[in-house]
Write a protein that holds these residues in place. Sequence first.
Motif, PDB file in Angstrom:
ATOM      1  N   SER A 102      44.973  45.574  49.471  1.00 12.34           N
ATOM      2  CA  SER A 102      44.176  46.750  49.144  1.00 12.34           C
ATOM      3  C   SER A 102      43.544  46.584  47.771  1.00 12.34           C
ATOM      4  CB  SER A 102      45.068  47.997  49.153  1.00 12.34           C
ATOM      5  OG  SER A 102      44.409  49.099  48.558  1.00 12.34           O
ATOM      6  N   LEU A 103      42.380  47.175  47.595  1.00 15.74           N
ATOM      7  CA  LEU A 103      41.751  47.149  46.268  1.00 15.74           C
ATOM      8  C   LEU A 103      42.608  47.872  45.233  1.00 15.74           C
ATOM      9  CD1 LEU A 103      37.914  47.650  46.880  1.00 15.74           C
ATOM     10  CD2 LEU A 103      39.084  45.656  45.917  1.00 15.74           C
ATOM     11  N   ALA A 104      43.514  48.727  45.716  1.00 16.77           N
ATOM     12  CA  ALA A 104      44.414  49.414  44.787  1.00 16.77           C
ATOM     13  C   ALA A 104      45.341  48.429  44.093  1.00 16.77           C
ATOM     14  CB  ALA A 104      45.234  50.467  45.531  1.00 16.77           C
ATOM     15  N   GLY A 105      45.592  47.280  44.732  1.00 15.39           N
ATOM     16  CA  GLY A 105      46.483  46.278  44.148  1.00 15.39           C
ATOM     17  C   GLY A 105      45.759  45.220  43.337  1.00 15.39           C
ATOM     18  N   LEU A 106      44.438  45.334  43.229  1.00 14.75           N
ATOM     19  CA  LEU A 106      43.668  44.346  42.469  1.00 14.75           C
ATOM     20  C   LEU A 106      43.528  44.784  41.025  1.00 14.75           C
ATOM     21  CD1 LEU A 106      41.758  41.878  42.223  1.00 14.75           C
ATOM     22  CD2 LEU A 106      39.886  43.392  42.926  1.00 14.75           C
ATOM     23  N   ARG A 107      44.048  43.975  40.132  1.00 17.65           N
ATOM     24  CA  ARG A 107      43.830  44.252  38.704  1.00 17.65           C
ATOM     25  C   ARG A 107      42.392  43.860  38.369  1.00 17.65           C
ATOM     26  NH1 ARG A 107      45.885  41.071  35.609  1.00 17.65           N
ATOM     27  NH2 ARG A 107      46.653  39.475  37.045  1.00 17.65           N
ATOM     28  N   PRO A 108      41.588  44.794  37.888  1.00 20.80           N
ATOM     29  CA  PRO A 108      40.175  44.492  37.639  1.00 20.80           C
ATOM     30  C   PRO A 108      39.964  43.220  36.830  1.00 20.80           C
ATOM     31  CG  PRO A 108      40.557  46.834  37.413  1.00 20.80           C
ATOM     32  CD  PRO A 108      41.908  46.206  37.595  1.00 20.80           C
ATOM     33  N   ALA A 109      40.832  42.970  35.845  1.00 19.52           N
ATOM     34  CA  ALA A 109      40.664  41.774  35.022  1.00 19.52           C
ATOM     35  C   ALA A 109      40.838  40.498  35.837  1.00 19.52           C
ATOM     36  CB  ALA A 109      41.658  41.793  33.868  1.00 19.52           C
ATOM     37  N   ALA A 110      41.563  40.597  36.966  1.00 14.81           N
ATOM     38  CA  ALA A 110      41.794  39.420  37.807  1.00 14.81           C
ATOM     39  C   ALA A 110      40.537  38.981  38.541  1.00 14.81           C
ATOM     40  CB  ALA A 110      42.916  39.715  38.806  1.00 14.81           C
ATOM     41  N   LEU A 111      39.485  39.810  38.514  1.00 13.93           N
ATOM     42  CA  LEU A 111      38.223  39.425  39.147  1.00 13.93           C
ATOM     43  C   LEU A 111      37.679  38.122  38.571  1.00 13.93           C
ATOM     44  CD1 LEU A 111      36.341  42.843  39.376  1.00 13.93           C
ATOM     45  CD2 LEU A 111      36.966  41.387  41.307  1.00 13.93           C
ATOM     46  N   LYS A 112      37.976  37.855  37.316  1.00 11.53           N
ATOM     47  CA  LYS A 112      37.466  36.655  36.668  1.00 11.53           C
ATOM     48  C   LYS A 112      38.006  35.380  37.307  1.00 11.53           C
ATOM     49  CE  LYS A 112      38.947  38.003  32.654  1.00 11.53           C
ATOM     50  NZ  LYS A 112      39.244  38.031  31.197  1.00 11.53           N
ATOM     51  N   LYS A 113      39.133  35.487  38.024  1.00  5.94           N
ATOM     52  CA  LYS A 113      39.742  34.310  38.644  1.00  5.94           C
ATOM     53  C   LYS A 113      39.296  34.108  40.091  1.00  5.94           C
ATOM     54  CE  LYS A 113      43.974  34.723  35.868  1.00  5.94           C
ATOM     55  NZ  LYS A 113      45.456  34.847  35.922  1.00  5.94           N
ATOM     56  N   LEU A 114      38.600  35.104  40.641  1.00  5.64           N
ATOM     57  CA  LEU A 114      38.212  35.018  42.046  1.00  5.64           C
ATOM     58  C   LEU A 114      36.967  34.149  42.203  1.00  5.64           C
ATOM     59  CD1 LEU A 114      38.623  38.719  43.250  1.00  5.64           C
ATOM     60  CD2 LEU A 114      40.276  36.846  43.377  1.00  5.64           C
ATOM     61  N   LYS A 115      36.951  33.376  43.292  1.00  2.07           N
ATOM     62  CA  LYS A 115      35.796  32.547  43.591  1.00  2.07           C
ATOM     63  C   LYS A 115      35.141  32.951  44.910  1.00  2.07           C
ATOM     64  CE  LYS A 115      34.268  27.735  43.751  1.00  2.07           C
ATOM     65  NZ  LYS A 115      34.684  26.306  43.669  1.00  2.07           N
ATOM     66  N   TYR A 116      35.970  33.247  45.924  1.00  2.00           N
ATOM     67  CA  TYR A 116      35.450  33.654  47.222  1.00  2.00           C
ATOM     68  C   TYR A 116      36.160  34.932  47.654  1.00  2.00           C
ATOM     69  CZ  TYR A 116      33.905  28.778  47.322  1.00  2.00           C
ATOM     70  OH  TYR A 116      33.330  27.575  47.016  1.00  2.00           O
ATOM     71  N   ALA A 117      35.405  35.966  47.999  1.00  2.00           N
ATOM     72  CA  ALA A 117      36.013  37.238  48.379  1.00  2.00           C
ATOM     73  C   ALA A 117      35.224  37.889  49.505  1.00  2.00           C
ATOM     74  CB  ALA A 117      36.086  38.180  47.179  1.00  2.00           C
ATOM     75  N   ALA A 118      35.937  38.682  50.299  1.00  2.00           N
ATOM     76  CA  ALA A 118      35.330  39.510  51.343  1.00  2.00           C
ATOM     77  C   ALA A 118      35.874  40.917  51.161  1.00  2.00           C
ATOM     78  CB  ALA A 118      35.668  38.969  52.728  1.00  2.00           C
ATOM     79  N   PHE A 119      34.988  41.905  51.110  1.00  2.00           N
ATOM     80  CA  PHE A 119      35.374  43.287  50.892  1.00  2.00           C
ATOM     81  C   PHE A 119      35.063  44.122  52.127  1.00  2.00           C
ATOM     82  CE2 PHE A 119      34.364  41.527  46.734  1.00  2.00           C
ATOM     83  CZ  PHE A 119      35.409  41.967  45.928  1.00  2.00           C
TER      84      PHE A 119
END
Length: 350
Positions: A102-119
């Motif tokens: 869930s997006l509730a479990g995503l720490r916004p700062a962790a976005l910097k580590k993501l390379k491929y995502a599907a929402f």
Amino acid sequence: MFNALRADNSPFSEAQIAQLQAGTAGLDTAQTVWLSGFIAGQLAAQSMPPLDLAAAAPAAQQVPEGERLQVFFASQTGNGEALAELLAQQAEQAGIAVEVQSLAGLRPAALKKLKYAAFVISTHGEGDPPDDAIDLFEYLQGPRAARLEQLQFSILALGDRSYSQFCEAGRQLETLLLAQGAKTYAERVECDVDYQQQADDWSAGIVRFGQENLAVAPAAAQSAAHLSVVPQSARWTRANPFPAVVERVQKITGLGSDKDVYHLEFSLEDSGLEYAPGDSLGVWAYNNHAVVDEVLAGLNIDAADQVNVDGHPHSIHELLVRHRELTRLSADTVRNYAEWVQSEALTQQF
């Protein structure tokens, strides 16, 4: 039914796939449901042990974070979560390293580590994001939002065209991510309440992208995953409902009541479904034949005319009786009709 099958994503040869497609091309929804249940029943009767997909697919923790597919969902009703889980299952079966949360479990700062995502995100209220996505939206709209040039993403937006802000949360999320430098690897797909076909097509595209760009398991692991039985959670869907038998109908209002309230019992035998308090039941009713006849007469359309929908041929009369809704007009339907008949009176309403 088998249009998404290819020799590289299944245990079948090209010749076998062609035979499957040719043999099922004329099946309608009810026949497809029956065939699916028959095959599952035969496998169950053989006591075929389920394969461990977690063991067959690459373990996400053993794959570099930048090579995983991260699937996120935010939904008020659970539809988004179910679609995200199904996408993750399909990715695993294709040998792709995948994580779903869930997006509730995503720490916004962790976005910097993501390379491929599907929402997968629904729209709540008057264009608002679901509760699970509020923290992410606030972060991306704030002054501390990180640059995301490394991120590639795609969005499946769920909504209802009867509301003015159709799929607005999905549109906003894409705008916010693009503003931080992220890029899309597949176009945003916006779904109305009948979302299953569009969601399936979007998921198939995500899996194809993953096979070409992300970490994929060795061939042996992929073959094992392809031999698995489809999980029960993905077997029965809105587009592929379980044909339950009504076992009991009992009127529970008194003889003098001006209301008719009934107690109904349905059999879920052999479905694999477990009904629990809080679950909902969908009922798909056919349209009245007389109403369909009236609509066709008003539009001067021959009831026997043939149309092809989702790869299946139907007479226009059967299509309107069994597969389309006639009781609700969305703004888009009226707008498109106004353009088709060139009605100035209707066009002026928009």
